[in-house]
Design an enzyme around this catalytic site. Structure first.
Site, PDB file in Angstrom:
ATOM      1  CB  VAL A   1      11.388  -2.052   7.133  1.00  0.00           C
ATOM      2  CG1 VAL A   1      11.690  -0.790   6.326  1.00  0.00           C
ATOM      3  CG2 VAL A   1      11.469  -3.291   6.231  1.00  0.00           C
ATOM      4  CB  SER A   2      13.675   0.732  11.532  1.00  0.00           C
ATOM      5  OG  SER A   2      15.064   0.466  11.677  1.00  0.00           O
TER       6      SER A   2
ATOM      7  NE  ARG B   1       8.981  13.743   5.277  1.00  0.00           N
ATOM      8  CZ  ARG B   1       8.513  13.143   6.390  1.00  0.00           C
ATOM      9  NH1 ARG B   1       9.349  12.869   7.373  1.00  0.00           N
ATOM     10  NH2 ARG B   1       7.237  12.807   6.507  1.00  0.00           N
TER      11      ARG B   1
ATOM     12  CB  VAL C   1      17.478   5.888   4.529  1.00  0.00           C
ATOM     13  CG1 VAL C   1      17.908   4.567   5.166  1.00  0.00           C
ATOM     14  CG2 VAL C   1      18.539   6.951   4.769  1.00  0.00           C
ATOM     15  CG  LEU C   2      11.511   3.090   3.196  1.00  0.00           C
ATOM     16  CD1 LEU C   2      11.813   1.803   3.942  1.00  0.00           C
ATOM     17  CD2 LEU C   2      10.176   3.662   3.640  1.00  0.00           C
TER      18      LEU C   2
ATOM     19  CE1 TYR D   1       7.694  -0.995   3.782  1.00  0.00           C
ATOM     20  CE2 TYR D   1       5.982  -0.500   5.379  1.00  0.00           C
ATOM     21  CZ  TYR D   1       7.303  -0.760   5.091  1.00  0.00           C
ATOM     22  OH  TYR D   1       8.225  -0.784   6.094  1.00  0.00           O
TER      23      TYR D   1
ATOM     24  CG  PHE E   1       6.918 -12.217   8.805  1.00  0.00           C
ATOM     25  CD1 PHE E   1       7.467 -11.240   7.976  1.00  0.00           C
ATOM     26  CD2 PHE E   1       5.672 -12.741   8.472  1.00  0.00           C
ATOM     27  CE1 PHE E   1       6.802 -10.818   6.833  1.00  0.00           C
ATOM     28  CE2 PHE E   1       4.998 -12.332   7.334  1.00  0.00           C
ATOM     29  CZ  PHE E   1       5.550 -11.370   6.514  1.00  0.00           C
TER      30      PHE E   1
END
Length: 415
Positions: A88-89, A96, A99-100, A129, A415
């Protein structure tokens, strides 16, 4: 990038194999490093392309996210389907902008559609998260042991164990058999799919930090392999002579004598005075064999973060230490299908969880359920932090005891 399964409103598309290098380069750039060619090729071979997402700005990849299809051990020993969230990047130029959030939204929708009740990840930044419903469910142990001043008290049978050097690749199958035998016995452990055994052999010279190539010993009892250790050595010299470091990469054993024999080997390597280990289970047995725990400098940090994607299915999939009948009022703004009341009934033999209109006994968010799910975080502790509310007197203690695990959870590798 192609348009197949592309959401034009969010700019998300499923990764195609021919776009892997650009996608992977964006990931590496976001994490601020330079990765070895060996790591790129291993990741290419393991990547599940239909579960990997790219966020696009025009034709530029500005975000990445993926998932692996695992089975994770839960309390009671069952292996439950779990999405291993990974890679995840978001590009620094596109922070901001949502996107995430759009990637997490799409990913959890896909996990639900696949019928996986759980998602799990290692968080590079744990503050990120929680807002998506992930709770820190397991810890890992790190230590720097002064082997020049710390000794071991060994259990009976240690002398019956033979430890021998082996080429890491040459004993891979035997080592994987040891690992597989341990998977059902600890919550959080992952049943490795074909190809994942190679992760333990990854050995790019650029990442050794001056240490040796990967080395391996196996332990044998009665003619069969009962344990192994993979490690590196880094020679050093100080004013008083040798001051080398053993860097433990992986260790697994089927019985206490084998475990002790492997630790004794690591403590006794010539010209080494420090044993450095990381990512170990919090109940690692060496802690109870050493003569001076203070000179081992143990430290804890967060490890696996768990997200219940289907609350009822996830809670039904594990067992409980004591009989339990409790109604949860669950808050889950990001996955609203979980929100509301569920009744969980369970015991050491099994459990069921269903929707209910009965009065709630405990109120909490899905994040707290994720933290407590593997049995390593106490609901009582979360309540002391104000994150669980008791609505029926006695329900908190009842649920906290039932949710516990006699073996602390541990995720054995990233992972």
């Amino acid at each position: 990038m192609g348009t197949e399964r592309t959401d034009h409103a969010t700019g998300l598309t499923v990764l195609r194999p021919e776009d892997f290098d650009r996608w992977w380069d964006g990931l590496v750039r976001a994490f601020g490093g330079v990765a070895a060619a060996e790591e790129r090729e291993l990741d290419r071979s393991l990547t599940e392309f239909d579960r990997s997402l790219a966020a696009l700005d025009g034709d530029e990849i500005v975000g990445t996210a993926g998932a692996f299809s695992f089975r994770m051990t839960v309390p009671g020993g069952a292996g439950v389907p779990a999405a291993g969230v990974t890679m995840v990047s978001v590009a620094a130029t596109h922070r901001r902008r949502g996107v995430l959030t759009s990637m997490m939204r799409r990913q959890l929708d896909d996990v639900r559609a696949l019928g996986e009740p759980l998602a799990v990840l290692f968080a590079s930044e744990p503050a990120i998260y929680g807002r998506f419903g992930y709770g820190a469910a397991a810890l890992q142990l790190t230590a720097e042991i002064d082997t020049s001043r710390v000794s071991l008290t060994l259990p009976a049978g240690t002398e019956d164990v033979r430890v021998r050097y082996a080429e890491p690749a040459g004993v891979l199958d035997a080592c994987e058999s040891v690992y597989a035998a341990l998977v059902p016995g600890r919550p959080g452990m992952l049943a490795r799919q074909p190809g994942w055994e190679r992760v333990g052999l990854l050995d790019p010279e650029s990442e050794r930090e001056g240490a040796s190539a990967l080395r391996c010993v196996v332990a044998e009892r009665d003619g069969r392999v009962t344990g192994y250790a993979r490690y590196r050595t880094k020679l050093g010299w100080g004013p008083d002579g040798h001051d080398g470091t053993v860097k433990l990469e992986d260790l697994a054993a089927l019985d206490p004598a084998t475990d002790a024999a492997l630790w004794r080997f690591l403590f006794g390597i010539d010209l080494m005075s420090t044993l450095s280990l990381h990512g170990r289970p919090v109940d690692d047995a060496w802690q109870y064999l050493v003569s001076d725990i203070r000179r081992c400098r143990p430290r804890l940090r967060d490890s696996g973060h768990v997200r219940l994607v289907d609350v009822a299915a996830a809670l039904s999939a594990r067992t409980y230490q004591t009989p339990l009948d409790v109604v949860f009022e669950v808050e889950d703004a990001f996955c609203p299908w979980n929100a509301g009341r569920v009744r969980l009934t369970g015991d050491p033999k099994g459990a069921s969880c269903e929707r209910t209109t009965d009065a709630a006994d405990l109120a909490l968010s899905v994040r707290e359920l994720g933290a407590a799910y593997l049995g390593g975080v106490s609901l009582l502790s979360l309540a002391r932090a104000g994150r669980v509310q008791e609505l029926r007197p006695g329900a908190l203690t009842e649920a906290s005891v039932a949710f516990g695990s006699p073996v602390p959870p541990w995720l054995p590798h990233g992972f």
